[in-house]
Design a protein around this motif. Structure first.
Motif, PDB file in Angstrom:
ATOM      1  N   MET A  46       0.835  -1.202   0.000  1.00 39.86           N
ATOM      2  CA  MET A  46       0.000   0.000   0.000  1.00 39.86           C
ATOM      3  C   MET A  46       0.868   1.250   0.000  1.00 39.86           C
ATOM      4  O   MET A  46       1.867   1.329   0.718  1.00 39.86           O
ATOM      5  CB  MET A  46      -0.925   0.017   1.217  1.00 39.86           C
ATOM      6  N   GLU A  47       0.481   2.183  -0.812  1.00 42.32           N
ATOM      7  CA  GLU A  47       1.165   3.467  -0.857  1.00 42.32           C
ATOM      8  C   GLU A  47       0.419   4.434   0.050  1.00 42.32           C
ATOM      9  O   GLU A  47      -0.786   4.607  -0.070  1.00 42.32           O
ATOM     10  CB  GLU A  47       1.171   4.004  -2.288  1.00 42.32           C
ATOM     11  N   LYS A  48       1.148   5.033   0.954  1.00 40.59           N
ATOM     12  CA  LYS A  48       0.509   5.949   1.888  1.00 40.59           C
ATOM     13  C   LYS A  48       0.559   7.362   1.308  1.00 40.59           C
ATOM     14  O   LYS A  48       1.621   7.878   0.994  1.00 40.59           O
ATOM     15  CB  LYS A  48       1.190   5.894   3.242  1.00 40.59           C
ATOM     16  N   ARG A  49      -0.613   7.941   1.175  1.00 39.94           N
ATOM     17  CA  ARG A  49      -0.735   9.314   0.692  1.00 39.94           C
ATOM     18  C   ARG A  49      -1.647  10.082   1.632  1.00 39.94           C
ATOM     19  O   ARG A  49      -2.598   9.541   2.163  1.00 39.94           O
ATOM     20  CB  ARG A  49      -1.352   9.349  -0.701  1.00 39.94           C
ATOM     21  N   CYS A  50      -1.359  11.331   1.773  1.00 44.25           N
ATOM     22  CA  CYS A  50      -2.221  12.187   2.591  1.00 44.25           C
ATOM     23  C   CYS A  50      -3.443  12.589   1.775  1.00 44.25           C
ATOM     24  O   CYS A  50      -3.348  12.850   0.581  1.00 44.25           O
ATOM     25  CB  CYS A  50      -1.470  13.438   3.031  1.00 44.25           C
ATOM     26  N   CYS A  51      -4.573  12.597   2.426  1.00 41.30           N
ATOM     27  CA  CYS A  51      -5.801  13.057   1.792  1.00 41.30           C
ATOM     28  C   CYS A  51      -5.909  14.560   1.981  1.00 41.30           C
ATOM     29  O   CYS A  51      -5.529  15.082   3.029  1.00 41.30           O
ATOM     30  CB  CYS A  51      -7.020  12.406   2.440  1.00 41.30           C
ATOM     31  N   PRO A  52      -6.470  15.237   0.996  1.00 43.10           N
ATOM     32  CA  PRO A  52      -6.708  16.664   1.175  1.00 43.10           C
ATOM     33  C   PRO A  52      -7.647  16.893   2.363  1.00 43.10           C
ATOM     34  O   PRO A  52      -8.579  16.115   2.591  1.00 43.10           O
ATOM     35  CB  PRO A  52      -7.371  17.093  -0.135  1.00 43.10           C
ATOM     36  N   ASP A  53      -7.405  17.951   3.108  1.00 46.37           N
ATOM     37  CA  ASP A  53      -8.221  18.252   4.286  1.00 46.37           C
ATOM     38  C   ASP A  53      -9.700  18.351   3.951  1.00 46.37           C
ATOM     39  O   ASP A  53     -10.553  17.925   4.727  1.00 46.37           O
ATOM     40  CB  ASP A  53      -7.742  19.551   4.944  1.00 46.37           C
ATOM     41  N   GLN A  54     -10.022  18.922   2.805  1.00 54.50           N
ATOM     42  CA  GLN A  54     -11.416  19.072   2.411  1.00 54.50           C
ATOM     43  C   GLN A  54     -12.084  17.712   2.214  1.00 54.50           C
ATOM     44  O   GLN A  54     -13.227  17.516   2.607  1.00 54.50           O
ATOM     45  CB  GLN A  54     -11.528  19.910   1.124  1.00 54.50           C
ATOM     46  N   LEU A  55     -11.364  16.762   1.641  1.00 48.23           N
ATOM     47  CA  LEU A  55     -11.917  15.424   1.456  1.00 48.23           C
ATOM     48  C   LEU A  55     -12.180  14.761   2.802  1.00 48.23           C
ATOM     49  O   LEU A  55     -13.243  14.165   3.014  1.00 48.23           O
ATOM     50  CB  LEU A  55     -10.960  14.559   0.630  1.00 48.23           C
ATOM     51  N   VAL A  56     -11.249  14.878   3.727  1.00 44.86           N
ATOM     52  CA  VAL A  56     -11.423  14.314   5.063  1.00 44.86           C
ATOM     53  C   VAL A  56     -12.644  14.934   5.744  1.00 44.86           C
ATOM     54  O   VAL A  56     -13.472  14.228   6.326  1.00 44.86           O
ATOM     55  CB  VAL A  56     -10.147  14.525   5.920  1.00 44.86           C
ATOM     56  N   ALA A  57     -12.772  16.252   5.654  1.00 42.51           N
ATOM     57  CA  ALA A  57     -13.905  16.942   6.281  1.00 42.51           C
ATOM     58  C   ALA A  57     -15.225  16.491   5.667  1.00 42.51           C
ATOM     59  O   ALA A  57     -16.216  16.271   6.383  1.00 42.51           O
ATOM     60  CB  ALA A  57     -13.733  18.449   6.139  1.00 42.51           C
ATOM     61  N   THR A  58     -15.269  16.328   4.357  1.00 39.40           N
ATOM     62  CA  THR A  58     -16.484  15.889   3.670  1.00 39.40           C
ATOM     63  C   THR A  58     -16.882  14.484   4.108  1.00 39.40           C
ATOM     64  O   THR A  58     -18.052  14.209   4.391  1.00 39.40           O
ATOM     65  CB  THR A  58     -16.286  15.931   2.140  1.00 39.40           C
ATOM     66  N   ILE A  59     -15.913  13.580   4.180  1.00 37.06           N
ATOM     67  CA  ILE A  59     -16.196  12.207   4.591  1.00 37.06           C
ATOM     68  C   ILE A  59     -16.699  12.171   6.033  1.00 37.06           C
ATOM     69  O   ILE A  59     -17.682  11.494   6.343  1.00 37.06           O
ATOM     70  CB  ILE A  59     -14.940  11.319   4.416  1.00 37.06           C
ATOM     71  N   ALA A  61     -18.203  14.521   7.672  1.00 35.84           N
ATOM     72  CA  ALA A  61     -19.538  15.113   7.716  1.00 35.84           C
ATOM     73  C   ALA A  61     -20.589  14.111   7.266  1.00 35.84           C
ATOM     74  O   ALA A  61     -21.666  13.984   7.862  1.00 35.84           O
ATOM     75  CB  ALA A  61     -19.589  16.364   6.858  1.00 35.84           C
ATOM     76  N   LYS A  62     -20.282  13.354   6.209  1.00 32.24           N
ATOM     77  CA  LYS A  62     -21.234  12.359   5.710  1.00 32.24           C
ATOM     78  C   LYS A  62     -21.424  11.220   6.712  1.00 32.24           C
ATOM     79  O   LYS A  62     -22.527  10.727   6.890  1.00 32.24           O
ATOM     80  CB  LYS A  62     -20.778  11.814   4.361  1.00 32.24           C
ATOM     81  N   ILE A  63     -20.352  10.821   7.367  1.00 25.78           N
ATOM     82  CA  ILE A  63     -20.451   9.772   8.384  1.00 25.78           C
ATOM     83  C   ILE A  63     -21.346  10.249   9.523  1.00 25.78           C
ATOM     84  O   ILE A  63     -22.191   9.493  10.021  1.00 25.78           O
ATOM     85  CB  ILE A  63     -19.054   9.372   8.890  1.00 25.78           C
ATOM     86  N   LEU A  64     -21.168  11.483   9.941  1.00 33.34           N
ATOM     87  CA  LEU A  64     -21.975  12.009  11.041  1.00 33.34           C
ATOM     88  C   LEU A  64     -23.456  12.079  10.690  1.00 33.34           C
ATOM     89  O   LEU A  64     -24.295  11.942  11.572  1.00 33.34           O
ATOM     90  CB  LEU A  64     -21.452  13.384  11.468  1.00 33.34           C
ATOM     91  N   THR A  65     -23.777  12.279   9.417  1.00 41.89           N
ATOM     92  CA  THR A  65     -25.190  12.349   9.042  1.00 41.89           C
ATOM     93  C   THR A  65     -25.854  10.972   9.135  1.00 41.89           C
ATOM     94  O   THR A  65     -27.051  10.878   9.278  1.00 41.89           O
ATOM     95  CB  THR A  65     -25.385  12.902   7.617  1.00 41.89           C
ATOM     96  N   PHE A  66     -25.061   9.889   9.048  1.00 39.71           N
ATOM     97  CA  PHE A  66     -25.607   8.545   9.159  1.00 39.71           C
ATOM     98  C   PHE A  66     -25.705   8.083  10.599  1.00 39.71           C
ATOM     99  O   PHE A  66     -26.378   7.109  10.900  1.00 39.71           O
ATOM    100  CB  PHE A  66     -24.743   7.536   8.384  1.00 39.71           C
ATOM    101  N   SER A  67     -25.043   8.740  11.506  1.00 36.70           N
ATOM    102  CA  SER A  67     -25.031   8.318  12.919  1.00 36.70           C
ATOM    103  C   SER A  67     -26.295   8.698  13.633  1.00 36.70           C
ATOM    104  O   SER A  67     -27.005   9.550  13.415  1.00 36.70           O
ATOM    105  CB  SER A  67     -23.854   8.930  13.642  1.00 36.70           C
TER     106      SER A  67
END
Length: 67
Positions: A46-59, A61-67
């Motif tokens: 596996m290649e480790k890459r950093c995700c853009p902050d905006q992508l992390v925030a979006t994910i 937020a979507k997880i919280l809407t399902f909780s």
């Protein structure tokens, strides 16, 4: 249960149960070693890459809407 143990998420009771089982069950021994080897290979490949902050925030937020 093997996945829990390999991921370090197993309880002491689960670890003890697997240890007991691995002493007598050849199919379990083979499966444990196979799963461990697959996990190690995938981790190495596996290649480790950093995700853009905006992508992390979006994910998040979507997880919280399902909780």
């Amino acid at each position: 249960m093997i996945q829990l143990i390999l991921d370090g998420e197993a309880t002491e009771q689960q670890l003890a149960r697997l240890r007991d089982n691995l002493e007598t069950c050849q199919p379990c021994i083979r499966m444990y070693h196979l799963e461990k080897e697959i996990k190690e290979l995938l981790t190495k490949k596996m290649e480790k890459r950093c995700c853009p902050d905006q992508l992390v925030a979006t994910i998040k937020a979507k997880i919280l809407t399902f909780s």
